[in-house]
Design a protein around this motif. Sequence first.
Motif: not given
Length: 243
Positions: A3-7, A21-28, A84-88
């Motif tokens: 997953y990718a978390l975006v705060t 991130l959802a479209i390009d890298l297909e992360y939930p 595995e991806v965190l966007i602060n």
Amino acid sequence: MKYALVTGGSRGIGREIALKLAIDLEYPIVLNYQSNDAAANNTKAAIEDAGGTCDLLKFDVSDQQAVHTAIDTWMSEHPDALIEVLINNAGITRDGLFMWMKPEDWHQVVDISLNGFYNVTNHLIQKMLSNRYGRIINVVSVSGVKGTPGQTNYSAAKGALVGATKALAQEVAKRKITVNAVAPGFIKTDMTAEMDEKDLKRMIPANRFGEAEEVADLVSFLASKKASYITGEIVNINGGIYS
């Protein structure tokens, strides 16, 4: 499941990053927001309309206990999940000249941008280290790189995040975790809506405000495997404004 978390992801730059991130890298996407339910649900719908998936996680990044409770509850409901991806991205402004700045305007800005980074990242980093892979991207600002008058609190918070980015990058690089920051200049968002774009763009060599999608494109690249040898960097995206 990765997953990718975006705060602070319900509006503006955060929203566009989550979509990208959802479209390009297909992360939930795990989308954090503090209070705007309508905007968060709108962003969730946009991600799902684009073929992605999105879970909403409502908490205040400056409240460490709330951060831990929300993330741990979500993790217990998704036992096979790994962020595995965190966007602060969460941040606020409380502008004003320093000599008249109220204590709450100082502390709120620092608590959300800087302490929020600590609260969320520190809680997630152990699993990234165990997994030997991760992407941490901090959204800072031109204010944190060059300083902006009337934004001493915001410049201090984002400037501290610049230093934290460079230090943490060196600590975790051997585990294939990159830590970078993007430093937007004037971007068309709610935060800049009341600014005089016509007047301000004269100081921007590109002669325009940036688009949130342009910042999201940069973040998407840094979150990808293509950026595996880039770490500890502060990437300016500001149309050519430098101190």
